[in-house]
Enzyme design. Structure first.
Site, PDB file in Angstrom:
ATOM      1  N   LYS A 116       0.727  10.812 -10.355  1.00  0.00           N
ATOM      2  CA  LYS A 116      -0.412  10.251 -11.096  1.00  0.00           C
ATOM      3  C   LYS A 116      -0.246  10.387 -12.617  1.00  0.00           C
ATOM      4  O   LYS A 116      -0.734   9.553 -13.367  1.00  0.00           O
ATOM      5  CB  LYS A 116      -1.715  10.912 -10.656  1.00  0.00           C
ATOM      6  CG  LYS A 116      -1.964  10.882  -9.149  1.00  0.00           C
ATOM      7  CD  LYS A 116      -1.947   9.484  -8.573  1.00  0.00           C
ATOM      8  CE  LYS A 116      -2.020   9.484  -7.071  1.00  0.00           C
ATOM      9  NZ  LYS A 116      -1.525   8.269  -6.447  1.00  0.00           N
ATOM     10  N   GLY A 164      -8.968  11.580  -3.063  1.00  0.00           N
ATOM     11  CA  GLY A 164      -9.907  12.592  -3.551  1.00  0.00           C
ATOM     12  C   GLY A 164      -9.610  13.993  -3.059  1.00  0.00           C
ATOM     13  O   GLY A 164     -10.325  14.938  -3.376  1.00  0.00           O
ATOM     14  N   HIS A 234     -15.640  11.469  -2.156  1.00  0.00           N
ATOM     15  CA  HIS A 234     -14.538  10.659  -2.674  1.00  0.00           C
ATOM     16  C   HIS A 234     -13.920   9.741  -1.621  1.00  0.00           C
ATOM     17  O   HIS A 234     -12.823   9.240  -1.792  1.00  0.00           O
ATOM     18  CB  HIS A 234     -13.427  11.511  -3.302  1.00  0.00           C
ATOM     19  CG  HIS A 234     -13.946  12.513  -4.276  1.00  0.00           C
ATOM     20  ND1 HIS A 234     -14.573  12.169  -5.445  1.00  0.00           N
ATOM     21  CD2 HIS A 234     -13.939  13.870  -4.238  1.00  0.00           C
ATOM     22  CE1 HIS A 234     -14.923  13.268  -6.090  1.00  0.00           C
ATOM     23  NE2 HIS A 234     -14.564  14.309  -5.386  1.00  0.00           N
ATOM     24  N   LYS A 236     -14.379   6.223   0.600  1.00  0.00           N
ATOM     25  CA  LYS A 236     -15.180   4.998   0.551  1.00  0.00           C
ATOM     26  C   LYS A 236     -15.912   4.742   1.868  1.00  0.00           C
ATOM     27  O   LYS A 236     -15.365   4.984   2.943  1.00  0.00           O
ATOM     28  CB  LYS A 236     -14.265   3.815   0.241  1.00  0.00           C
ATOM     29  CG  LYS A 236     -13.602   3.933  -1.116  1.00  0.00           C
ATOM     30  CD  LYS A 236     -12.400   3.013  -1.240  1.00  0.00           C
ATOM     31  CE  LYS A 236     -11.637   3.308  -2.528  1.00  0.00           C
ATOM     32  NZ  LYS A 236     -10.320   2.668  -2.539  1.00  0.00           N
ATOM     33  N   GLU A 287      -5.604   5.071 -10.622  1.00  0.00           N
ATOM     34  CA  GLU A 287      -4.287   5.186 -10.003  1.00  0.00           C
ATOM     35  C   GLU A 287      -3.913   3.845  -9.402  1.00  0.00           C
ATOM     36  O   GLU A 287      -4.750   2.947  -9.298  1.00  0.00           O
ATOM     37  CB  GLU A 287      -4.288   6.260  -8.906  1.00  0.00           C
ATOM     38  CG  GLU A 287      -5.257   5.990  -7.766  1.00  0.00           C
ATOM     39  CD  GLU A 287      -5.291   7.139  -6.753  1.00  0.00           C
ATOM     40  OE1 GLU A 287      -5.325   8.307  -7.168  1.00  0.00           O
ATOM     41  OE2 GLU A 287      -5.273   6.849  -5.548  1.00  0.00           O
ATOM     42  N   ARG A 291       0.357   0.220  -1.371  1.00  0.00           N
ATOM     43  CA  ARG A 291       0.303  -0.071   0.062  1.00  0.00           C
ATOM     44  C   ARG A 291      -0.855  -1.017   0.328  1.00  0.00           C
ATOM     45  O   ARG A 291      -1.620  -1.307  -0.577  1.00  0.00           O
ATOM     46  CB  ARG A 291       0.043   1.227   0.822  1.00  0.00           C
ATOM     47  CG  ARG A 291      -1.205   1.926   0.265  1.00  0.00           C
ATOM     48  CD  ARG A 291      -1.674   3.075   1.085  1.00  0.00           C
ATOM     49  NE  ARG A 291      -2.546   3.959   0.331  1.00  0.00           N
ATOM     50  CZ  ARG A 291      -3.840   3.764   0.115  1.00  0.00           C
ATOM     51  NH1 ARG A 291      -4.428   2.678   0.589  1.00  0.00           N
ATOM     52  NH2 ARG A 291      -4.553   4.621  -0.580  1.00  0.00           N
ATOM     53  N   ARG A 334     -17.512   1.074   6.799  1.00  0.00           N
ATOM     54  CA  ARG A 334     -16.608   1.868   7.638  1.00  0.00           C
ATOM     55  C   ARG A 334     -17.441   2.730   8.577  1.00  0.00           C
ATOM     56  O   ARG A 334     -18.205   3.584   8.121  1.00  0.00           O
ATOM     57  CB  ARG A 334     -15.736   2.780   6.781  1.00  0.00           C
ATOM     58  CG  ARG A 334     -14.865   2.035   5.797  1.00  0.00           C
ATOM     59  CD  ARG A 334     -13.875   3.002   5.204  1.00  0.00           C
ATOM     60  NE  ARG A 334     -13.189   2.441   4.055  1.00  0.00           N
ATOM     61  CZ  ARG A 334     -12.215   3.058   3.411  1.00  0.00           C
ATOM     62  NH1 ARG A 334     -11.835   4.269   3.805  1.00  0.00           N
ATOM     63  NH2 ARG A 334     -11.624   2.506   2.375  1.00  0.00           N
TER      64      ARG A 334
END
Lengths: 448, 73
Positions: A116, A164, A234, A236, A287, A291, A334
């Protein structure tokens, strides 16, 4: 073109890749641990091979086992999905060295973006906006000097991390040393590198990310943004595109700038530029994920493009789509196997598991009724993606779909997702990374 | 003297045992950290007292509602 792809992953993304392969008339090979033996995609793939263990290191992270299967079945490409080995540069290099195509960016990008600190520096040099951040911290004095210069609050982050994990917010000098040592401990356990660094902590930012797609000839385009601020710990929970309640011109400019920077770098295949927007509208690079993202379906719904198929064709030297337009509104929730109150994971057997079949609603899942949800892997049961010609219509469809999704045998976060989708601030497009906490606090205050 | 069981809220693995038998605890002190579905789950003392038994070790598999430790007060 590729003829046979081994999928080094599990769950919803393994099944998604099987489907993409089948549409491209490419044979698909899945691998599965004993805990995943009932997964529906085992029958849907062309071939399936068992892995020996359940723990990630003995299954989906076991390079030797996976490469042996790839050679045995004669695969000419490996798709790593997300998580597991998707951002592991050594694995990607090994795939290439052993004569196969790695479906993702070149290993050098996995390596450079995986660190990072170096990613921030590299992107910033090419004009990407960044919030103040330190170099790798080797001594507490460096951290204290940075804190002296920038002030509190700060966030301690593992340089090799993601999702996170290991992040800690520090509000005063006394917390700095314990936070650093704890972050280092987590980093050395979970990631390849144990280095940590500091960044300015943005209170209540918006998390907005930009989908980038690049070919092997140095061309890069953006596929617009995804708003991913609805998070807990952290992670989603709800993602949508386009981002609501924000200057769309500023967003488009950042999308274009991100694509231009990736083109200058010579980046290839798919990637996501994650950024934070402050309430004042300042933007900072967070960041780059090298992928396919969990939430790629949101972008697929508004652009009409199949991102997984494009990943495969680009990895084989193919070209970018000519014209990309963003039409309508898409939103994803989700569904996690977890207790909605405590947010602790919930394992068990899915005695009932009936995803809804509704107009303009798409469900991506790696589970089917009767299957066990084990403790070994992440708790995501399904992604539900709804589309509409307006944001309100897409949200309304998602709400109906969540209420219609029947799950028994494990607890799920459906009630929390439903609360968010009915929250007045959320409906007005006023989102930031603290929205879940606010909704839960309001609910607890109402109960007492 | 009353004994209080500290139970696991999840099925998972023991990642770390932070406190040993004999330790004095306040309610909310973290005794054990479990790992399940890629999450770290702290197991906290339910009451203040003395930790008289820790029944699990790192790497051990635990079930939901399993007694992990005993506190006496």
């Amino acid at each position: 073109m590729l003829k046979k792809i081994l999928i080094a992953n599990r769950g919803a993304i393994a099944r998604r890749i099987v489907r993409a392969c089948s549409e491209l008339k490419i044979q698909s090979v899945v691998v599965y641990s004993p805990a995943d033996i009932q997964a529906p995609y085992i029958a849907e793939a062309t071939e399936a091979y068992p892995l020996t263990g359940n723990a990630s290191k003995d299954s989906y992270l076991d390079q030797d086992q996976i490469m042996a299967i790839a050679h045995k079945c004669g695969a000419d490409g490996i798709h790593p999905g997300y998580g597991f080995m998707s951002e592991n540069a050594d694995f990607a290099q090994r795939v290439i060295d052993e004569g196969l195509i790695f479906i993702g960016p070149s290993p050098k990008w996995l390596k450079q973006m995986g660190d990072k600190v170096s990613a921030r520096a590299m992107m910033s040099k090419l004009g990407m906006p960044v919030f103040p951040g330190s170099e790798l911290i080797t001594h507490i004095a460096e951290a204290e000097a940075f804190a002296q210069r920038e002030g509190f609050p700060l966030v301690v982050k593992p340089a090799g991390g993601g999702g996170g994990m290991g992040m800690q917010v520090v509000h005063e000098k006394a917390q700095l040393a314990p936070a650093l040592s704890q972050a280092k401990a987590i980093a050395s356990k979970a990631f390849a590198a144990s280095g940590v660094y500091l960044e300015r902590w943005i209170e209540a930012p918006r998390h907005i990310e930009f989908q980038i797609m690049a070919d092997q000839q140095g061309n890069a385009i953006h596929l617009f943004e995804r708003e991913c601020s609805v998070q807990r710990r952290h992670q989603k929970l709800i993602e949508e595109s386009p981002a609501p309640g924000i200057d769309s011109q500023a967003i488009l400019q950042q999308a274009q700038a991100s694509a231009e920077i990736c083109a200058k770098l010579g980046y290839d295949n798919l990637g996501t530029v994650e950024t934070l927007f402050t309430p004042m509208g300042e933007v900072g690079f967070l960041e780059m994920n090298t992928r396919i993202q969990v939430e790629h379906g949101v972008t697929e719904e508004v652009t009409g493009l199949d991102l997984v198929q494009l990943q495969i064709t680009l990895a084989a030297g193919g070209s970018l789509p000519a014209q990309v337009k963003c039409e309508g509104f898409a939103i994803e929730a989700r569904l996690y196997a977890e207790d909605p109150e405590t947010q602790f994971p919930s394992t068990g057997t899915l005695t009932v598991f009936r995803p809804p079949k509704l107009f303009a609603v798409r469900v991506e899942t790696g589970y089917q009724e009767g299957q066990a949800v084990s403790q070994y892997y992440d708790p995501m049961l399904a992604k539900i993606i709804a589309k509409g010609t307006t944001r309100a219509q897409a949200i309304g469809r998602l709400l109906i779909a969540l209420k219609a999704f029947e799950v028994q045998g494990v607890r799920t976060n459906a009630s929390l997702l439903i609360q968010v989708l009915q929250d007045p601030a959320f409906l007005r497009g006023e989102v930031d990374t603290h929205i879940i906490q606010r909704i839960q606090n309001a609910k607890n205050a109402g109960n007492s | 003297m009353a004994k209080h069981n500290v139970e696991s809220e999840v099925t998972g693995n023991v990642w770390k045992v932070l406190l040993e038998a004999g330790a004095t605890v306040e309610a909310g002190d973290v005794i054990i950290i479990l790992e399940s579905m890629k999450m770290e789950i702290p197991v906290e003392a339910t009451v203040a007292g003395t930790l008289v038994e820790v029944l699990v070790a790192p790497e051990e598999q635990v079930e939901e509602d399993q007694v992990l430790a005993v506190i006496e007060n």
